[in-house]
Scaffold this active site. Sequence first.
Site, PDB file in Angstrom:
ATOM      1  N   ASP A 173      -6.054   0.342   8.592  1.00 41.50           N
ATOM      2  CA  ASP A 173      -6.062  -0.158   7.212  1.00 41.50           C
ATOM      3  C   ASP A 173      -6.251  -1.676   7.202  1.00 41.50           C
ATOM      4  O   ASP A 173      -5.496  -2.403   6.546  1.00 41.50           O
ATOM      5  CB  ASP A 173      -4.763   0.229   6.513  1.00 41.50           C
ATOM      6  CG  ASP A 173      -4.854   0.079   4.994  1.00 41.50           C
ATOM      7  OD1 ASP A 173      -5.990   0.018   4.485  1.00 41.50           O
ATOM      8  OD2 ASP A 173      -3.807   0.026   4.330  1.00 41.50           O
ATOM      9  N   SER A 196       0.816  -1.210   0.000  1.00 43.15           N
ATOM     10  CA  SER A 196       0.000   0.000   0.000  1.00 43.15           C
ATOM     11  C   SER A 196       0.848   1.257   0.000  1.00 43.15           C
ATOM     12  O   SER A 196       0.418   2.291  -0.508  1.00 43.15           O
ATOM     13  CB  SER A 196      -0.925   0.005   1.226  1.00 43.15           C
ATOM     14  OG  SER A 196      -1.764  -1.120   1.205  1.00 43.15           O
ATOM     15  N   PHE A 197       2.044   1.181   0.568  1.00 43.68           N
ATOM     16  CA  PHE A 197       2.861   2.383   0.705  1.00 43.68           C
ATOM     17  C   PHE A 197       4.221   2.233   0.047  1.00 43.68           C
ATOM     18  O   PHE A 197       5.132   2.983   0.376  1.00 43.68           O
ATOM     19  CB  PHE A 197       3.048   2.714   2.191  1.00 43.68           C
ATOM     20  CG  PHE A 197       1.750   2.834   2.917  1.00 43.68           C
ATOM     21  CD1 PHE A 197       0.946   3.944   2.748  1.00 43.68           C
ATOM     22  CD2 PHE A 197       1.324   1.813   3.749  1.00 43.68           C
ATOM     23  CE1 PHE A 197      -0.257   4.042   3.415  1.00 43.68           C
ATOM     24  CE2 PHE A 197       0.115   1.918   4.413  1.00 43.68           C
ATOM     25  CZ  PHE A 197      -0.680   3.032   4.248  1.00 43.68           C
ATOM     26  N   GLY A 198       4.369   1.298  -0.853  1.00 45.31           N
ATOM     27  CA  GLY A 198       5.629   1.149  -1.554  1.00 45.31           C
ATOM     28  C   GLY A 198       5.835  -0.282  -2.030  1.00 45.31           C
ATOM     29  O   GLY A 198       4.986  -1.154  -1.852  1.00 45.31           O
ATOM     30  N   SER A 199       6.969  -0.488  -2.636  1.00 45.84           N
ATOM     31  CA  SER A 199       7.323  -1.817  -3.154  1.00 45.84           C
ATOM     32  C   SER A 199       8.108  -2.583  -2.092  1.00 45.84           C
ATOM     33  O   SER A 199       8.961  -2.012  -1.400  1.00 45.84           O
ATOM     34  CB  SER A 199       8.167  -1.694  -4.428  1.00 45.84           C
ATOM     35  OG  SER A 199       7.448  -0.964  -5.413  1.00 45.84           O
TER      36      SER A 199
END
Length: 773
Positions: free
Chosen positions: A624, A511-514
């Site tokens: 989340d 969700s916030f990066g790889s």
Amino acid sequence: MKKSSDKSPVRQHDTATQINSDAVSSSTSFTDSDSTCSFLTPSMEFPDRISFRRIDFSEAAPTGVVLPSTSSELTRSNSSENKIPNEDISVSTSSRYLVFDKILALMKKSPGRRGDKTSPARRLDRSDAVRRNIDYDAGEDSSSLLITRSLDFPNRTSFRVDGVDDGEIDRIYQYIGVSGPEDFAISSDAWKARMEHERSSSDVVNKLKSLDLDSREAGPSGGVVASSSMNHKFQGHDLSEAGSIGVVVASNFTLSESNKIENLNSLRDKEIVDGDMVENRCGIERKPTILVKSRGYLVHNDDVGVGGGIKGVRPPVLNVPRADKEVVDGGTVESKSGIEWKPTILVKSKGYLVSNDGGIKGVTSPVLNLRPTDKEVVDSGTVENRRGIKGVRPSVLKPPPVMKLPPVDLPGSSWDILTHFAPDSEIVRRPSSSSSSENGCDEEEAEDDKVEKEETGDMFIQLEDTTDEACSFTTNEGDSSSTVSNTSPICVSGGSINTSWQKGQLLRQGSFGSVYEAISEDGDFFAVKEVSLLDQGSQAQECIQQLEGEIALLSQLEHQNILRYRGTDKDGSNLYIFLELVTQGSLLELYRRYQIRDSLISLYTKQILDGLKYLHHKGFIHRDIKCATILVDANGTVKLADFGLAKVSKLNDIKSRKETLFWMAPEVINRKDNDGYRSPADIWSLGCTVLEMCTGQIPYSDLEPVEALFRIRRGTLPEVPDTLSLDARHFILKCLKLNPEERPTATELLNHPFVRRPLPSSGSGSTSPLIRR
């Protein structure tokens, strides 16, 4: 009219003469206003002859009609020049009555006779004169003379403009005799001349009012002013001996014999010119009392001798008000009215203000105590402005402490959600508010360094669990943060990465990066989440510092159902978050690869509740919860990931915000304060996650993100299929209560029948909760 019965020639002659006189007097003639028109008038003499004479009507009125009022125009032609010898006509007695009848007929047809109701004869106008070949020479002003007085003023005094026709304004201009609006304008030269005239007149009045006119019977002199008699013309007086003063004032402006000025407003009717005779506007001549300057004194003009001296006793000097002086340091000053005065001027000498008489003579003048306006007084000393400090130097004041702002939880608001649906170029990022606090994780080190630390509203967490505990967590250190190289990650607790590492293959897009697989020099495998700093804009540094402080706290959490954080590292363009490596991926990938039964869903739900219970007890809110953020290891153990990162809105990309929307609680979307993200919000997201595992689809899957947003805001629940088991449906509906206070806690849900069902037996004897096909 009766005929006379008397047949005597004498009586007939007198009667004919009277009738002839009346007929001629009633006849008309016409004249033009520009030329003299004359015609022949019969002059009858009875019984001798009938002759004609020429009569000039140049004195006729402008109306063009001449009516002879007397019979003097009919004269007897006894003289030889008035008779026509070759054309004499003998008139017999029988033909006399015929002439009388013609005269009577002419009298009846005359329009000027009283009681005559017949139509007037056709008027002779200029067109007839042209037809008869009469020479007519019109003068230059003939057109103006033909205009009567009634035409000078139009009979129409008001006009109405309907706005329908474009030529209405032009017709009005034509009717009143102007060509356009320019005829009403005043030229700039005329306006300037008028303003200069008014300004000069007002200046003269102001100068005259400034003089003491009551002590003397006149004001300043030096020119000529005409006044005071209604029956005499202006007389100019030569005042060349008055010097260069240039102003003359008459003291007797009224018609009385007194010399005092009774009305200063009468000066507005005068125009004063230096050395010339001036006429007032009203044309009234007045005889002024003139004062002239003689050897520094203002005296009457009659008292000045031939040589310019003063006759008799020298008069006192007039007291001119101080307001008319302009004091200049070190010289004589002229007043505004042009009279020279010698004021007492104060000059600065050796720090004192004394009289300017060429130095200090005799007794020193008293010193004026002037306030030192060029100095600034401070409590601990005197400071001289722009000249340096004399005396004790003042101490520097300590600045006030930094104001602490209340923590604000900005991420996840409905406005942020709506803005993330827009294109990247239209997104406006919100600045986060910050306040100062201290890091409770490392109190001894903070006390030694004495570094102020800030607490950001984005990192503020408010919780509500079974113990009703609430606490806030710190973020970054203000200016004491140091750059960490790739080979030296931050050490926050046991199990962190202390050596250099290498990045491996890509595991997934989080969700916030790889997320990549990585290995340390010691051979320890772990996962590293790479967050690009280039996507965060100008606030990237602040955002990264907040995230580093948050991860430092999350690294202290240890639970079997919580993904462990192991530290951070960063370079110039990326931030690296070190995580526990989970090889099987997320529940989203799992239910896409496999068909998960209800018993396994119940097992996963129980583990999720255990992790939420631990987080809520420690004061954290996940924010989340969904299948994509819940990982499963090789042993079938569920681990909650990405918790805490959702609070940093700067790290949320547009895609993740759209996907997170379907699991958000209504109070989170509709919230107006920090109460939106509380522990009941995680319970709502858990119910949507269980529904997702049971159906294999995300909630509100048939709706677009914006439509789903408004459905959730209005409190519309996602569709729960009837094909689910009763326990599963009851569990989901318990989590999806619209009122947050009616939702059960994680501890209460652990006692629900859906999660307390017995685990199925495994033929392989494995204790793993994962049921393989």
